[in-house]
Design a protein around this motif. Structure first.
Motif, PDB file in Angstrom:
ATOM      1  N   PRO A 150       3.833  13.821  -3.344  1.00 19.81           N
ATOM      2  CA  PRO A 150       3.715  13.006  -4.353  1.00 19.81           C
ATOM      3  C   PRO A 150       3.216  11.531  -4.039  1.00 19.81           C
ATOM      4  N   VAL A 151       3.604  11.091  -2.766  1.00 21.47           N
ATOM      5  CA  VAL A 151       3.175   9.696  -2.629  1.00 21.47           C
ATOM      6  C   VAL A 151       1.554   9.892  -2.398  1.00 21.47           C
ATOM      7  N   ALA A 152       1.310  10.825  -1.637  1.00 24.43           N
ATOM      8  CA  ALA A 152      -0.126  11.068  -1.368  1.00 24.43           C
ATOM      9  C   ALA A 152      -1.098  11.299  -2.722  1.00 24.43           C
ATOM     10  N   ALA A 153      -0.462  12.014  -3.408  1.00 26.19           N
ATOM     11  CA  ALA A 153      -1.076  12.199  -4.822  1.00 26.19           C
ATOM     12  C   ALA A 153      -1.169  10.892  -5.825  1.00 26.19           C
ATOM     13  N   ALA A 154      -0.104  10.149  -5.460  1.00 20.82           N
ATOM     14  CA  ALA A 154      -0.204   8.818  -6.363  1.00 20.82           C
ATOM     15  C   ALA A 154      -1.315   7.809  -5.887  1.00 20.82           C
ATOM     16  N   ALA A 155      -1.550   8.079  -4.507  1.00 23.02           N
ATOM     17  CA  ALA A 155      -2.686   7.250  -3.862  1.00 23.02           C
ATOM     18  C   ALA A 155      -4.134   7.598  -3.926  1.00 23.02           C
ATOM     19  N   ILE A 156      -4.258   9.112  -3.723  1.00 20.49           N
ATOM     20  CA  ILE A 156      -5.413   9.727  -3.650  1.00 20.49           C
ATOM     21  C   ILE A 156      -5.657  10.560  -4.707  1.00 20.49           C
ATOM     22  N   GLY A 157      -4.776  10.969  -5.437  1.00 23.11           N
ATOM     23  CA  GLY A 157      -5.020  12.282  -6.270  1.00 23.11           C
ATOM     24  C   GLY A 157      -4.480  13.288  -5.810  1.00 23.11           C
TER      25      GLY A 157
END
Length: 384
Positions: A148-155
């Motif tokens: 989820p952290v990566a998704a918030a940053a790069i989709g």
């Protein structure tokens, strides 16, 4: 020395495999913002990776004995590249279901290490060794926290593609460090399966792992969406809470294996099932988030102890047919993770609460408690 190196390598392999296995459920809250998923398919989308990940564990265990862990891990990680890329480009719920099925390969690798690693260590340490390897369950925690952290940053599409980097690194690592000279077992699989089919203890252990590992998998894939939709947690907070559950279960699994080397494993399992029944009752009755999370972490402790004890017994009792035996027991554990999300979703749809589904699980755990006590009285679970 070789045993320690393979234990470290294969634990990393399992960690990476389990990260990929739950990639879809970890990113599902973000995916749902782009892709419409019918309510009736929500439980199915999170559960489909478990199906192939369970069924493949039997041949994976056999192949680990026949070809060695290095070859099977390499083939598995290479085979995962295409479905992970496909999921990163998905545009419909049907795409998610198709790609999710093949993520099951990542969950199937569990039976590779539990077949391979006992070859390097005396039986008095098998519980601890398999417990350390089982710590690779932490991969699910890493995914539910980091994805989820990566998704918030790069989709979410970019986050899914990061798993491709991980798979490539694992291919290189196994090429370099995998043991090319691992002892092989060349007995045909059908002969091994015939020898195992009539062994009642194998099916009892399969039932126990169906419950202990199944509860672990089920909560891992169910909690992120449930905590978001029911308790209103943000995606990152829900992922962190789920990761904490996985950390607890994975850490305690090492303790469960260590205790299994020293105590009567069936008595240990009876204690785990008592805690599982209590935890299920807490989840069914919890009036608010703190009590619910307390029940979740009690279940995590019970799962860890139970998982460690089961995989002390399997290599001890089935040394001559380790690959298929490990595959059958671990397959049942994986299938145990498939049904609870569907049952809980059905309970929520029918009654507006998941309490009936949780109560049914508590009854099932109580039945396993009784079975463990029967096996304990027969004296077949003492440590070697």
């Amino acid at each position: 020395m070789e045993g320690r190196r393979q234990l470290a390598l294969q634990t990393v392999d399992l960690t990476a495999g389990f990260m990929v296995w739950v990639a879809l459920s970890s990113l599902l809250p973000s995916i749902r913002q782009d892709i419409a998923i019918p309510a009736a398919q929500m439980g199915l989308v999170t559960a489909v990776p478990v199906v192939l990940g369970s069924i493949l564990r039997v041949p994976m265990g056999y192949w680990a004995g026949l070809f060695g862990a290095r070859t099977v891990f390499l083939a598995s990680f290479a085979a995962l590249i295409a479905p992970v890329w496909f999921l990163s480009e998905a545009s419909t719920s049907a795409d998610l279901l198709v790609g999710g099925v093949f993520l099951g390969i990542a969950g199937a690798v569990f039976s590779v290490g539990v077949t391979s690693l006992p070859k390097y260590f005396p039986s008095q340490r098998h519980g601890f060794v398999n417990g350390v390897y089982g710590f690779g369950n932490m991969g699910t925690a890493l995914s539910t926290w980091l994805a989820p952290v990566a998704a918030a940053a790069i989709g979410w599409r970019g986050a899914m593609k990061l798993y491709l980097v991980l798979l490539g690194a694992l291919v290189v690592l196994n090429l370099a460090l995998g043991d090319r000279r691992e002892p092989r077992v060349r007995t045909p699989i059908l002969r091994q399966l015939r020898a195992l089919a009539g062994d009642a203890q194998l099916w009892v252990l399969s039932l126990f792992y169906f419950v202990t590992f199944g509860a672990f998998v089920a909560l891992t894939v169910y909690l992120p969406s449930f905590l978001t939709s029911h308790y209103g947690l943000g995606e990152t907070s829900a992922g962190a809470a789920t990761s904490a559950f996985v950390v607890v279960a994975a850490t305690v699994r090492v303790l469960g294996g260590w205790l299994g080397d020293r105590l009567d494993c069936y008595r240990l399992l009876a204690s785990a099932f008592a805690a599982l029944a209590l935890g299920a009752g807490m989840l069914a009755a919890a009036p608010g988030l703190p009590a619910y999370l307390a029940g979740v972490y009690l279940v995590g402790i019970a799962c860890g102890i139970g998982n460690g004890a089961v995989f002390k017994l399997v290599p001890l009792r089935f040394a001559k047919h380790a690959g298929p035996a490990n595959g059958i027991v671990s397959m049942m554990g994986g299938l145990g993770g498939f049904f609870p999300p569907l049952v809980l979703s059905a309970s929520m749809s029918a009654f507006g609460t998941n309490a009936p589904g949780l109560a049914a699980f508590g009854v099932f755990a109580t039945a396993c408690l009784a079975a463990a006590l029967v096996m304990q009285r027969r004296g077949s679970g003492r440590a070697a």
